[in-house]
Design a protein around this motif. Structure first.
Motif: not given
Lengths: 314, 516
Positions: B60-62, B77-80, B87-89, B141-144
């Motif tokens: 499975e993936g995110l 579970k949640t995305e910010d 930026t995505v957390v 996980i934080k993606l910038t």
């Protein structure tokens, strides 16, 4: 006799070396790259190159050949690129199906083809001969995929007597009832191959029937059946045995169409699929083993000749 | 009145009883007849549809796609989303278990995404836009991004060649090589059991699977595995796959001849279901070398000559299995558009000859490569090649097996046109012809500027407008000449309940099972 066998065995070695060199060269001359095939249509050139490096495909060909030959001396035919398993294991797994198919089919071919050939020759140019010759020509001409699918439709789909396809391992499960999976494939293979043996037995017997010693046998007052079976049939067996030997090897390795129709995990299908996938180690391994089998069968056939015809032993 | 109530009550009782009988139950072995064996189930590296169909039950993936092909959270579970999309957390679900008992954490995700970014088929498309990836605590996980990058969620949701999550140790050890079968460890509702080459690939139900609580919706929501075992069996002959399902030797079969569709649909001993994952074939033009390089007028002449309808009828069978459509994306997606498609399927020989003359075409040989490894490619190509010859083009149709075609198409000096199929994609950025590295090598200034703008725009309405401009450009510069859309169908046993009239991109075996 032992000296004869030893001489023939030693003479196989240069043939095998030459075969290995030819097989390796020819396979690598064909365009196509296993890494690109495996990674799929969307792979990038960098990704393909990385996998080629992992699989050792970016080394010079002479180095790859050297590694392969060195492995052969240790009984290691390398690793299948596609299955990620040792070549000998992959071929060994498939050999079970092929050996069962070849053994069952060859017995059926002998039991069906030889007696019909004898009857056909004994009743040469009669209505019976024409019927048997016509029937054998029909079965020799029918494509195996057509015959296989029709047998499957009748006995598996309509009557539900036999399974359509597949072959669960007998060696793994110990369940000999799995032989029912091979009934339809063997019938499909027996039909054209028996027809060949019928034709071969008939023509060979008719050739021998013209020989002087047959006339002598009749002149001695021997009965028809004794002349046919003891003098004509036995002497005509040389060419029949020769064809049976090569039919047996063919049944082991060249039944890809039947194996595909009945979804059998055999050697014939493995070689076709490996060529399409460019799984070089598997192709090299199978061709080498099949070449070895042909040489051994040739030797066995020669020994049977010597048994059948004492002149050869002299 | 009283009688009516009785009838109503009885109807309700019968309806409930019927529903209860039809409801799938837990247990049983599902035998799936597939065309071949996949080279690997390592989803990050391999884009084979066959591999994805099996592997989606293990890994499975995110994110994943719902029934409307929208990306929705799966392991997340949640995305910010912060900083205008730069930026995505992502916070992971708690207690998700791998098949080896390990609990999923952010370290596994970082290791898996790192491997995918370097060696994954579609990884570089996303990670060339990411500046930094960081782990925050155990489950974040934080993606910038370098700049806002709109397709990120679609790319994370697409399993095929996509960022499925492996345990950290597995991802790090595998590096650029394939993950070995004994390390096929995921978080999916089924776990890998065995690959018996030539015979089957077996998956067993993962009884400790941690469900999402939302109802099932496409690939999203509750993934409830009902079968005890899934067995994927290679059955290379299509006639045998059909006979096998009819005889009860297989429960499900794929890749069946189009010509049999109508008769199988009418056969009460089996059931059929259509895939919604529209596929199409693309005739690629060589933009790097040869007679078609930079000659857009000549490409338009080729396009004008094609009778796509006849090609599809030859390749795919009855009309129920294909439609004519000039849109690059199917109408089941928000990307469907008729922008720029007026030159699609015109089949006008006179126009083709006129355009060819204007393009300065003097009968030079046009090398067209196709394959017999996929029968529909060959069947479609024979019609296209004849259309082109009828319009006066000197077509040299070269027929190869797939491995040879793949090898030859990498060299721009060896071909002018080649044909290949393109599977369903939910995001236009994933089209192969968009990539400058893909054979065809379409890289004009206008294309570069539009695709850059497309990936950097976040607003869905504006993205659609830019996509329409790209589609119009495709019909002007013609890097590819598309067919309509083709829908494969599957055959299955009436004993299976819950399949429905249509499958998504790949059939999935959770939420369905044998009836009582």
């Amino acid at each position: 006799m032992l000296a004869y066998i030893a001489k023939r065995t030693i003479s196989m070695i240069p043939s095998l070396i030459l075969t290995s060199l030819l097989v390796f060269s020819f396979i690598h001359m064909i365009p196509g790259d296993p890494a690109a095939v495996m990674l799929g249509d969307n792979s990038t050139p960098e990704q393909v190159e990385a996998l080629r490096e992992t699989l050792g495909l970016n080394r010079p060909l002479y180095v790859q050949y050297g590694i392969w030959v060195r492995g052969l001396f240790r009984g290691d035919m390398g690793q299948s690129i596609f299955f990620h398993q040792p070549v000998l294991k992959v071929i060994g797994d498939r050999a079970e199906t092929s050996v069962f198919i070849a053994l069952i089919s060859i017995v059926m071919i002998i039991l069906v083809g030889v007696p019909i050939g004898i009857v056909s020759a004994a009743r040469c140019n009669t209505g019976m001969d024409q019927f048997l010759s016509g029937a054998s020509m029909f079965f020799a001409s029918v494509p195996t995929f057509w015959l296989g699918l029709n047998l499957m439709y009748l006995f598996a789909v309509h009557l539900k007597w036999l399974p359509t396809s597949g072959f669960p391992s007998i060696l793994e499960s110990g369940d000999w009832s799995n032989l029912r999976y091979l009934v339809l494939p063997c019938l499909t293979l027996v039909a054209p191959n028996s027809a060949l043996i019928v034709r071969m037995t008939r023509s060979s017997m008719l050739d021998v029937a013209r020989a002087d010693y047959v006339k002598t046998a009749y002149a001695k007052g021997l009965c028809e059946s004794a002349v046919t079976l003891k003098h004509i049939f036995r002497n005509s067996l040389i060419s029949v045995v020769s064809v049976l030997g090569f039919t047996f090897v063919g049944l082991m390795a060249s039944t890809a169409v039947t194996e595909t129709v009945f979804s059998l995990p055999g050697v014939g299908r493995l070689i076709v699929e490996s060529v399409l996938r460019r799984d070089y180690p598997i192709i090299q391994g199978i061709i080498l083993i099949v070449a070895l089998m042909y040489m051994i069968v040739n030797l066995v056939v020669d020994l049977i000749f010597a048994f059948l015809d004492p002149r050869i032993r002299i | 009145m009283r009688k009516q109530r009785w009838i109503l009550a009885l109807t309700l009782v019968f309806a409930l009883a019927a529903a209860a009988c039809a409801a799938p139950v837990k247990g049983g072995l599902l035998r799936f007849a597939m065309i071949d064996e996949p080279p690997s189930l390592d989803q990050q590296l391999v884009t084979s549809d066959l591999g994805t169909m099996i592997a989606q039950h293990i890994f499975e993936g995110l994110y994943c796609f719902n029934a409307k092909y929208e990306p929705v959270p799966l392991l997340v579970k949640t995305e910010d989303i912060q900083d205008g999309g730069k930026t995505v957390v992502l916070t992971l679900r708690e207690g998700v278990k791998f098949h080896n008992g390990k609990i999923l954490d952010a370290g596994d995700v970082i290791a898996s995404l790192t491997r995918w970014s370097k060696f994954g088929t579609r990884g570089p498309v996303l990670f060339s836009n990411i500046d930094k990836m960081e782990q925050i605590g155990q489950d974040q996980i934080k993606l910038t991004f370098k700049q806002p990058f709109a397709p990120w969620k679609n790319l994370l949701a697409f399993t095929n060649g996509g960022p499925v999550v492996y345990p950290k140790a597995v991802a790090e050890k595998a590096d650029k090589g394939f993950i070995p079968p004994e390390e096929y460890i995921g978080t999916g509702p089924y776990k890998f059991a065995e690959h018996n080459p030539g015979r089957y690939i077996s998956l067993k139900r993962f009884d400790e699977y941690v469900f999402r609580t939302e109802p099932e919706d496409g690939y999203a929501g509750k993934r409830e595995a009902l079968f005890d075992e899934l067995r994927f069996i290679p059955v290379p002959d299509p006639g045998t796959r059909v006979n096998g399902v009819k005889a009860g030797d297989y429960d499900f079969a794929e890749q069946l001849p189009g010509d049999l569709y109508e008769s199988l649909k009418a056969d009460s001993s089996v059931r059929t279901t259509l895939s919604q994952g529209a596929t199409q074939v693309f005739l690629f033009a060589n933009s790097s070398a040869g007679v078609l390089k930079d000659n857009y007028k000549l490409r338009q002449a080729l396009l004008a000559a094609l009778n796509i309808e006849a090609g599809q009828a030859a390749a795919f069978g009855p009309r129920g299995l294909w439609i004519l459509s000039g849109s690059l994306m199917p109408d089941t997606t928000p990307w469907y558009s008729e922008a720029g498609i007026k030159n699609y399927n015109v089949h006008d020989v006179a126009l083709a000859k006129k355009l060819a003359q204007e393009a300065g075409y003097k009968g030079e040989k046009i090398r067209y490569m196709t394959t017999t490894s996929y029968q529909y490619n060959y069947d479609y190509s024979t019609v296209m090649a004849q259309n082109l010859r009828d319009a006066g083009f000197n077509i040299d149709l070269q027929v190869y097996d797939w491995a040879t075609l793949v090898s030859k198409r990498a060299d721009p000096e060896q071909w002018d046109l080649f044909l290949t199929a393109h599977g369903f994609i939910p995001e236009p950025a994933l089209f192969t012809f968009i990539s400058e590295a893909y054979p065809g090598w379409w890289k004009t200034e206008q294309k570069r500027s539009l695709t850059k703008e497309f990936s950097e725009t976040i607003d869905p309405v504006k993205r659609k407008e830019i996509w329409e401009k790209i589609q119009t450009l495709v019909y002007e510069e013609i890097p590819v000449m598309k067919s309509g859309f083709h829908y494969v169908y599957y055959l299955y046993s009436p004993k299976i309940e819950g399949v429905g009239d249509s499958a998504l991109i790949w059939p999935k075996f959770w939420g369905i099972g044998f009836g009582k």
